[in-house]
Write a protein that holds these residues in place. Structure first.
Motif, mmCIF file in Angstrom:
data_model
loop_
_atom_site.group_PDB
_atom_site.id
_atom_site.type_symbol
_atom_site.label_atom_id
_atom_site.label_comp_id
_atom_site.label_asym_id
_atom_site.label_seq_id
_atom_site.Cartn_x
_atom_site.Cartn_y
_atom_site.Cartn_z
ATOM 1 N N GLY A 1 -31.486 10.320 31.621
ATOM 2 C CA GLY A 1 -30.224 9.205 31.540
ATOM 3 C C GLY A 1 -31.041 7.988 31.591
ATOM 4 O O GLY A 1 -31.636 7.740 32.640
ATOM 5 N N ALA B 1 -29.716 14.479 27.079
ATOM 6 C CA ALA B 1 -29.926 12.730 27.552
ATOM 7 C C ALA B 1 -28.663 11.810 27.124
ATOM 8 O O ALA B 1 -27.717 12.350 26.592
ATOM 9 N N ASP B 2 -28.878 10.783 27.791
ATOM 10 C CA ASP B 2 -27.658 9.932 27.731
ATOM 11 C C ASP B 2 -28.121 8.351 27.844
ATOM 12 O O ASP B 2 -29.267 8.304 28.444
ATOM 13 N N THR B 3 -27.709 7.397 27.036
ATOM 14 C CA THR B 3 -27.960 6.242 27.095
ATOM 15 C C THR B 3 -26.858 5.164 27.314
ATOM 16 O O THR B 3 -25.861 5.358 26.757
#
Lengths: 342, 342
Positions: free
Chosen positions: B97, B130-132
């Motif tokens: 993240g 995943a993370d943005t």
């Protein structure tokens, strides 16, 4: 040009700029089959466990920390529960990572943790791993929370955007934009009187029974967060290589949200929810699935909003039938109209 | 008094203040059997999988983002791999993240992601989720990274601080303080000439063979991060209800670290590493385990540094035998001497 050498807020909005960032930077470096699926949850298989495990992560940077209907803690727990739920997975456990700005009042932190605890109880899940970091004043913004989650996928689930077919129906589990408008109004303090509050909720009790009952007839599910309905429908169209037509009149929107949107020029199809999902189902079970959604408290405003179609030569597109009978193309979000709503 | 109503940097240092924060605020709200174990990884059992799955999370806020021997990306991958490794678990997959401050140069982000990709390759693990998120300029500090990880626990592993016994030996896998000093010097730009660099590394190839070979004779392992050796030994003493005596002369410290510590008044036992662990083993296998560590590139400076003892009436304590033959009590870290080193 300078702008394009640096990350901007639009890169975090969940729309086309976010896709570009992921596509140009993360994908080439981190590529592997599971990440490439780009689902809300990664699906793991291994000889150490039966079936499939879902694994997901999300960071929450919402501002303000508290807003009508929720707070960053409730959001962080339910957001990750929902990423598992739309994969057809029952949440097994969550982790929580806190990045605290020096000076955050303990009372605020306590409120957030209490709220996480309540959301865990409601969602029947436990936070089993946690981490706390503190950064200097001016190097954060009160509190950021990351939650990751592990879930067990229902063996009947075959949720995959590549499985959507022409003729499938598109269901929406409830009203659009409640969360985005609630956070926006709490932040801007415009003095607009409204009863709109965030719809932040765990979707497991609404969505998992659908999967259990209809199995492979549930083609795809996704919760409506950053980028809103328009962005998510465009992702489904692109990944499933199908077009779709949405009937604008069928889209459920609360009167309070409609009036704020008209006042400020927002379009509800680009606003975020935190307790709604879009569900693509086979035509055969669409009516039954809709009724099942509507019988649940979280789905009482559920509606059938459109259907999937074979794309013409122009490729997979999202069309909107307007109330006066016209048709328009629906683009994904480019830059965000409302940053930091989750 | 005002100070005690707000979170301070010391609450994130991994020492006694962090324990107080966790004990007073997180534990009462989030309590459950697994979180209560307070291990580096949570151990999950379920009917859906054989054996045990380990699950862990860590957020990284190191400043600067790049330092000799590593960067925030390498740190984030290896830190979570190591939390799994000390639980006797082989990493199965990681999530990532990203919380990016608006204006971060793309080149910096690319360097970090490339470095994560390399660390994944070296550690034989994949980032599958995943993370943005992006926050406004001035509301973050370049980049924060959260990694969570899932691993499969070796069935022979019985790693539990409650299993340490009087007579057990304490092994240290290498030199103390390399990471903390490296980051400190990179941040402060004091102009001190040194060859010290971070020891950031994945400990799986060093530690998992120990578990495979010695099974339940490996009582406990922990990587030496925030709070340093002194804090971690105090945690083992408290959780295992045993005292211990450490021989100060036996502690491996690189000459470069010693000279910076002498110059600036730091004590290496409170400094962080990111590629070292403490291992408590039965007396019977201690010599063999030490040799096994020393044969590996990451353990060539491994040393036997002390042993576990039955506590006297004063309770479980950590003692240090000084080079001149005296004995002193070793306290856990209270506030951090070096914040934001991980």
């Amino acid at each position: 040009m300078e702008k394009q050498k640096r990350v901007t807020l639009g890169h975090g909005a969940g729309g086309r700029m976010t896709q570009d960032l992921i596509g140009s930077l993360f994908v080439p470096q981190l590529k592997n089959d599971i990440l490439m699926e780009m689902g809300d949850s990664a699906l793991l298989r291994g000889k150490s466990f039966h079936g499939r495990i879902a694994f997901t992560t999300d960071s929450f940077v919402v501002t303000p920390l508290f807003f009508p209907g929720g707070d960053i803690g409730k959001l962080a727990v339910n957001g990750t529960i929902n990423d598992l739920a739309v994969a057809g997975a029952r949440p097994l456990c969550l982790s929580a990572g806190f990045i605290i700005e020096e000076g955050l009042p303990f009372d605020d932190l306590r409120r957030v943790v209490t709220s996480m605890s309540e959301a865990c109880r409601d969602g029947d899940v436990q936070i089993v791993a946690a981490d706390t970091k503190v950064v200097e004043k001016g190097k954060g913004d009160g509190l950021f929370v990351n939650t990751s989650g592990v879930g067990i996928v229902n063996p009947k689930a075959r949720i995959d955007p590549k499985r959507v077919k022409a003729g499938d129906r598109i269901l929406l589990t409830g009203t659009l934009g409640d969360h985005g408008i609630s956070v926006f109004l709490a932040r801007q303090k415009l003095g607009i009187e409204t009863d709109v509050k965030s719809d932040c909720a765990a979707l497991t009790p609404l969505l998992l029974p659908l999967v259990e009952k209809f199995g492979p007839d549930i083609r795809f599910m996704r919760d409506l967060t950053r980028g809103g309905l328009a962005t998510i429908l465009n992702e489904i169209a692109a990944q499933g290589r199908k077009s779709m037509t949405i009937d604008e009149e069928s889209l459920p929107v609360l009167p309070g949200v409609t009036s704020v949107c008209e006042m400020l020029g927002f379009d509800p199809v680009y606003l975020a929810n935190e307790g709604k999902a879009v569900v693509v189902v086979s035509d055969e079970v669409a009516d039954d699935a809709l009724r099942m959604l509507q019988r649940h408290r979280l789905g009482r405003n559920a509606a059938m909003v459109g259907g999937m179609e074979t794309p013409d030569e122009g490729g997979a597109k999202v069309y909107m039938k307007t109330p006066v009978g016209g048709m328009r193309l629906v683009d994904p979000l480019l830059e965000d109209q409302l940053p930091r709503i989750c």
